[in-house]
Design a protein around this motif. Structure first.
Motif, PDB file in Angstrom:
ATOM      1  N   HIS A  91       0.833  -1.207   0.000  1.00 36.71           N
ATOM      2  CA  HIS A  91       0.000   0.000   0.000  1.00 36.71           C
ATOM      3  C   HIS A  91       0.865   1.254   0.000  1.00 36.71           C
ATOM      4  CE1 HIS A  91      -3.961  -1.936   1.677  1.00 36.71           C
ATOM      5  NE2 HIS A  91      -3.527  -2.498   0.560  1.00 36.71           N
ATOM      6  N   TRP A  94      -6.426  -1.638  -1.230  1.00 37.63           N
ATOM      7  CA  TRP A  94      -5.897  -0.266  -1.336  1.00 37.63           C
ATOM      8  C   TRP A  94      -6.919   0.653  -1.985  1.00 37.63           C
ATOM      9  CZ3 TRP A  94      -4.144   2.623  -5.726  1.00 37.63           C
ATOM     10  CH2 TRP A  94      -3.406   3.767  -5.430  1.00 37.63           C
ATOM     11  N   GLN A 134      -9.684   1.938   0.351  1.00 37.79           N
ATOM     12  CA  GLN A 134      -9.369   2.907   1.395  1.00 37.79           C
ATOM     13  C   GLN A 134      -9.678   4.344   1.000  1.00 37.79           C
ATOM     14  OE1 GLN A 134      -5.310   2.407   2.686  1.00 37.79           O
ATOM     15  NE2 GLN A 134      -5.638   0.303   3.368  1.00 37.79           N
ATOM     16  N   SER A 135      -9.837   4.611  -0.303  1.00 44.03           N
ATOM     17  CA  SER A 135     -10.061   5.984  -0.755  1.00 44.03           C
ATOM     18  C   SER A 135     -10.874   5.976  -2.034  1.00 44.03           C
ATOM     19  CB  SER A 135      -8.717   6.698  -0.997  1.00 44.03           C
ATOM     20  OG  SER A 135      -8.906   7.966  -1.576  1.00 44.03           O
TER      21      SER A 135
END
Length: 329
Positions: A33, A69, A72-73
């Motif tokens: 990440h 990953w 997460q956003s």
């Protein structure tokens, strides 16, 4: 970071491609990440993976790390041009059934759905055939691809490890069917392995494919391996060790390292920078195990090689030349 069009498409991609093969087997999820964070922050927008990465019992692990990953956003996925691959058998050991590998319409459909789930995304930008399938006609492959494009699950198709004649065959079939065809080819290409110049790269250029070289450091041999051994660093292993056991090959890599030492340059960075000077090349795949290795690759993207140095590199590692002149008159 500099950008270029991917072949004949309107898609803009970074001139370095983040390879993720080490994510899982050699780099844990947290460090993976961090590398993706650093790559995106540096402007790298082209991420490459494959459904089989993770290998063995952990096949699919790399895609899952990328998927976590993305989760997460919300804007990470929008910023990334995501490429993955299909061909290898994804069934567990002892569980392999017919139609669980290669490029049949059945397996392409199954593999896309599984990759989307692991990657936690609704679509794949570039869906790549990891190897040629001698048993499946391109008419069937393009039918499956067109359905997935219409469903919004993939946007483009690419190839990996295709010979020149298969690139031609694939895109001539696509032209006849009125579909886009291949837009990229990933091939083994670096200073020490230049056979792709004979037919693969010319075919890609003629058919408008972007070329994405893998193994740009030739398994570490172009990364200063002899110097590292001398300084007490990690010794070459596997294929690299076998290559260095050949006195002629060892002398060649020694001459390469000596040349770059004279110029005060890092071998690995020069190997990447050389690829960026080559005709038809979109950008090499870099597969960092650490953020420090990613930083070295980023320096390579800014490195300017003089004509004198390029000539010297050609003298150490002469290419075969184009086909048919490479083997005929």
């Amino acid at each position: 970071m500099k950008y270029t069009q991917l072949g004949r498409t309107g898609l803009k991609v970074s001139r370095l491609v983040l390879g993720t093969m080490n994510f899982g087997p050699q780099t844990d999820e947290a460090d993976s990440h961090a590398i993706m964070d650093a790559a995106l922050a540096s402007g790298i927008n082209y991420f490459d993976t494959a459904n089989v990465y993770g290998w063995g019992e952990n096949k699919g692990r790399t895609e899952s790390i990328i998927g976590s990953w993305f989760a997460q956003s919300g804007d990470r996925r929008d910023k990334v041009v995501l490429a993955t691959k299909v061909y290898g058998n994804m069934a567990g050991d002892g569980d392999a059934w017919p139609n669980h590998d290669k490029l049949s319409a059945v397996n392409i459909r199954r593999a896309v759905e599984a990759s989307l789930k692991r990657l936690q995304t609704e679509y794949i930008d570039i869906y790549q055939f990891h190897h040629i399938d001698r048993s499946t006609p391109f008419e069937e492959i393009w039918q499956a691809v067109d359905v997935l494009v219409q469903q919004g699950k993939i946007l483009y198709a690419g190839s990996s490890n295709f010979p020149g004649y298969k690139i031609a065959q694939a895109n001539e079939t696509a032209l006849r069917l009125g579909t886009l065809g291949l837009v990229s080819e990933q091939c083994l290409y670096n200073l020490a392995e230049r056979r792709a110049e004979m037919e693969i790269i010319p075919a890609a250029q003629d058919y408008g494919l972007g070329v994405i070289p893998w193994s740009p450091l030739h398994g570490g041999l172009l990364g200063g391996v002899i110097r590292k051994e001398t300084e007490g660093g990690r010794r070459a292993s596997g294929r690299a060790a076998e290559a260095l056991a050949d006195p002629t090959a060892r002398a060649q890599f020694q001459a390469y390292e000596d040349l770059l030492a004279k110029h005060g340059l890092e071998p690995g960075e020069v190997a990447l920078a050389w690829l960026l000077t080559r005709p038809g090349i979109t950008g090499p795949i870099v597969g960092p195990r650490t953020t420090e290795q990613l930083e070295s690759a980023l320096r390579a993207a800014e490195l300017e090689l003089s004509d004198e140095l390029l000539k010297s590199l050609d003298e150490i590692f002469p290419g075969p030349g184009p086909s048919p002149e490479a083997f005929a008159w």
